[in-house]
Design an enzyme around this catalytic site. Structure first.
Site, short mmCIF file in Angstrom:
data_model
loop_
_atom_site.label_atom_id
_atom_site.label_comp_id
_atom_site.label_asym_id
_atom_site.label_seq_id
_atom_site.Cartn_x
_atom_site.Cartn_y
_atom_site.Cartn_z
N ARG A 43 94.82 111.33 -11.19
CA ARG A 43 95.31 110.83 -9.60
C ARG A 43 96.42 111.80 -9.03
O ARG A 43 96.79 111.55 -7.99
CB ARG A 43 95.31 109.52 -9.70
CG ARG A 43 94.08 108.67 -9.89
CD ARG A 43 94.50 107.38 -9.57
NE ARG A 43 93.10 106.47 -9.87
CZ ARG A 43 91.95 106.29 -8.97
NH1 ARG A 43 92.10 106.94 -7.92
NH2 ARG A 43 91.07 105.63 -9.29
N SER A 83 92.14 102.45 -24.15
CA SER A 83 91.42 103.45 -25.03
C SER A 83 91.39 104.72 -25.23
O SER A 83 91.37 105.06 -26.33
CB SER A 83 89.69 103.39 -24.39
OG SER A 83 89.31 102.08 -24.24
N HIS A 135 86.65 93.57 -18.42
CA HIS A 135 87.37 94.05 -17.31
C HIS A 135 86.82 93.22 -15.90
O HIS A 135 87.41 93.46 -15.01
CB HIS A 135 87.20 95.43 -17.08
CG HIS A 135 88.37 96.37 -17.69
ND1 HIS A 135 89.76 96.11 -17.79
CD2 HIS A 135 88.11 97.24 -18.61
CE1 HIS A 135 90.33 96.74 -18.45
NE2 HIS A 135 89.36 97.71 -18.99
N ARG A 159 100.51 111.11 -15.62
CA ARG A 159 98.85 111.18 -15.90
C ARG A 159 98.18 111.78 -14.76
O ARG A 159 98.41 111.82 -13.64
CB ARG A 159 98.40 109.71 -15.72
CG ARG A 159 96.82 109.42 -16.09
CD ARG A 159 96.54 108.13 -16.23
NE ARG A 159 94.96 107.89 -15.57
CZ ARG A 159 94.46 106.88 -15.85
NH1 ARG A 159 94.83 105.81 -16.54
NH2 ARG A 159 93.24 106.65 -15.47
N ARG A 163 90.95 110.59 -6.43
CA ARG A 163 90.40 111.24 -7.50
C ARG A 163 88.83 111.76 -7.40
O ARG A 163 88.31 112.48 -8.21
CB ARG A 163 90.60 111.02 -9.10
CG ARG A 163 89.79 109.74 -9.42
CD ARG A 163 90.29 109.24 -10.76
NE ARG A 163 89.49 107.96 -10.98
CZ ARG A 163 89.91 107.16 -12.01
NH1 ARG A 163 90.68 107.58 -13.05
NH2 ARG A 163 89.09 106.02 -12.31
#
Length: 505
Positions: A260, A62, A401, A257, A191
């Site tokens: 995390r 997304s 999902h 990314r 996170r």
């Protein structure tokens, strides 16, 4: 007089796939979608891999999807940018990486490399670690400690030994590098401010108090014997291979990314850190592949690329009003990601955020907040002042999902009901709608042997343009949607928006 709105309607996680098996998109009863599909011009476009700036064959998501849609061009993602820099050699000339190594060489200290050890490609790629080892070898660094975080989420649950063996082969080939500590990502990559988890990873990295094993492999096998998968491996130290992170050392964290990688970085590189009591490392050179957050005092290896002339900015420059609307789960996507990584509203933009339902998993409420989103949009349309609408229905993706077929079918049927009301209203106002998706998911929620399939797919996504008398190109990609919107709005497309309208001229 009411304006004629042009809407981009994103059915999140809704793609084309021939087989009906486990295909909620095909099995759902969706009379409204079918009605528009049969009446108006249609095509299908690519939403994965090279077409959205990801490596070949990599499924879209997304964040990537909305960024490509809003930018109207291929947006090269971090993974692709880094791979490209390694291939063309720029990586080895990178100032930040070379400064980290110069720091180590001038202090006669150690280089520590942090990162998720897998080829999942979501947070990191272990081949980037190999490139760092090659750079360290070339620059004559002698002490290189690798602190490996095990995946088991974006790759198979028990695949760590493969990556460990390949990395050890690289150590042997280059004659430098060793595993100093190993932690499951559950600990090292939290996170949600669960500092008791991070503290376990931190203690192993600093060579303080943690279980000790003779080799990385032995420690992982011990965890397997206790019924743990890679993600949950309790942080451990590799015996005689870990000197801890000490004054004057350097750290390079190769996750690209941010979400995390931020917490662990704050422990080392945020002087105001208060999660638990830490001994600050003095004169530490701390580098991260991308910017993780504002609290971390780190050198950034790959700075963010600014995207100009996204769909929202062009609308603003042409004095158009715009609405961004979605429920919580996809709200950042229609705002921040659609605007190329910008949080602020554009002039003439307003936003409607509808709360997602508070349930443990969305298969328990497949309709989510679709009806509330639809009602809010109809309310906005009744004001008669909108030029551009960007709407996301989250259901096919979020329920997809779960890997459960029946709830995913229900999710799509609820969305179809809402789609009918929204599109008919827009058509009544002499407006246009583009009905499409950002990536696949609900098109395959079961594997061939009927196991739940919870991941995205690489299938192409449908496009319906509710304008009679036009012909659409046979192929395209997500980056062609914004140019198509501009075409419908009769707005000139700027040069840096390099996608092409799907409408043939």
């Amino acid at each position: 007089m009411a304006k004629k709105p042009t809407a981009l309607i994103i059915l999140d996680g809704f793609a084309n796939r021939e087989s009906e098996h486990g295909n909620a998109v095909k099995l759902a009863n969706k009379p409204n979608f079918d009605r528009y599909y049969n009446k108006y011009p249609t095509t299908q476009i690519e939403a994965s891999g090279l077409d959205v700036g990801l490596p070949e064959g990599q499924m879209g998501n997304s964040e990537v999807g909305h960024m490509n849609i809003g930018a109207g061009r291929i947006v090269y993602q971090s993974l692709t940018r880094i791979n490209k820099s390694i291939e063309d050699g720029d990586f080895f000339e990178n100032d930040v990486l070379n400064n980290a190594i110069a720091h180590v060489n001038s202090h006669d200290s150690a280089l520590h490399i942090f990162g998720l050890l897998s080829d999942g490609g979501v947070h990191s790629h272990y081949k980037h670690l190999f490139a760092l080892l090659e750079l360290a070898k070339k620059q004559g660094v002698e002490k290189v400690y690798v602190h490996a975080f095990l995946d088991g989420r974006d790759v198979d649950q028990k695949s760590a030994l493969k990556y460990i063996e390949e990395t050890e082969a690289k150590f042997n080939e280059l004659g430098i590098g060793q595993f100093a500590s190993v932690s499951g990502r559950y600990y090292a990559m939290d996170r949600d401010k669960r500092w008791e988890r991070e503290e376990k990873a931190y203690n192993a990295i600093r060579n303080f108090d943690a279980p000790t094993y003779a080799t990385a492999k032995e420690g992982v096998e011990a965890s397997y014997n206790e019924g743990l998968t890679d993600e949950f491996v309790v942080p451990f130290i590799v015996e005689d291979q870990n000197d801890g992170v000490n004054d004057g050392d350097a750290v390079i964290f190769y996750n690209f990314r941010p979400d995390r990688a931020a917490q662990l970085s704050e422990i080392f590189a945020n002087r105001a850190f208060e999660g638990f009591k830490v001994e600050q490392v003095k004169d530490l050179f701390y580098a991260t592949f991308t910017k993780y957050n504002d609290n971390i005092d780190a050198a950034i290896v790959f700075e963010k690329v600014d995207l100009n002339n996204t769909i929202g900015e062009i609308a603003q420059n042409n004095n158009l009003t715009q609405l961004r609307i979605a429920e919580t789960e996809k709200y950042p996507h229609v705002t921040y990601f659609m605007s190329g990584g910008r949080n602020e509203e554009f002039k003439g933009e307003r936003r409607r955020l509808i709360d997602s339902p508070k349930v443990a998993t969305y298969d328990l409420k497949p309709e989510m907040s679709a009806y509330e989103v639809k009602d809010a949009l109809l309310e906005e349309l009744n004001k008669g002042d909108l030029d551009l609408i960007i709407l996301n229905f989250a259901n096919p993706d979020m329920v997809g999902h779960s890997g459960m077929l029946e709830p995913t079918i229900k999710a799509i049927e609820a969305v179809d009901e809402c789609l009918g009301e929204v599109v008919d209203k827009i058509l009544d106002m002499d407006g246009y709608a583009i009905i499409t998706a950002d990536h696949g998911n609900s098109d395959q929620v079961l594997t061939d042997d009927d196991q739940p399939m919870t991941t995205h797919t690489t299938n192409p996504v449908p496009v319906i343009v509710t304008k009679e008398g036009v012909t659409l190109r046979e192929t395209g990609r997500l980056g062609d949607l914004a140019p198509t919107l501009l075409d419908l709005l009769n707005v000139e497309q700027p040069e840096d928006m390099t996608g092409e309208s799907l409408i043939k001229h």
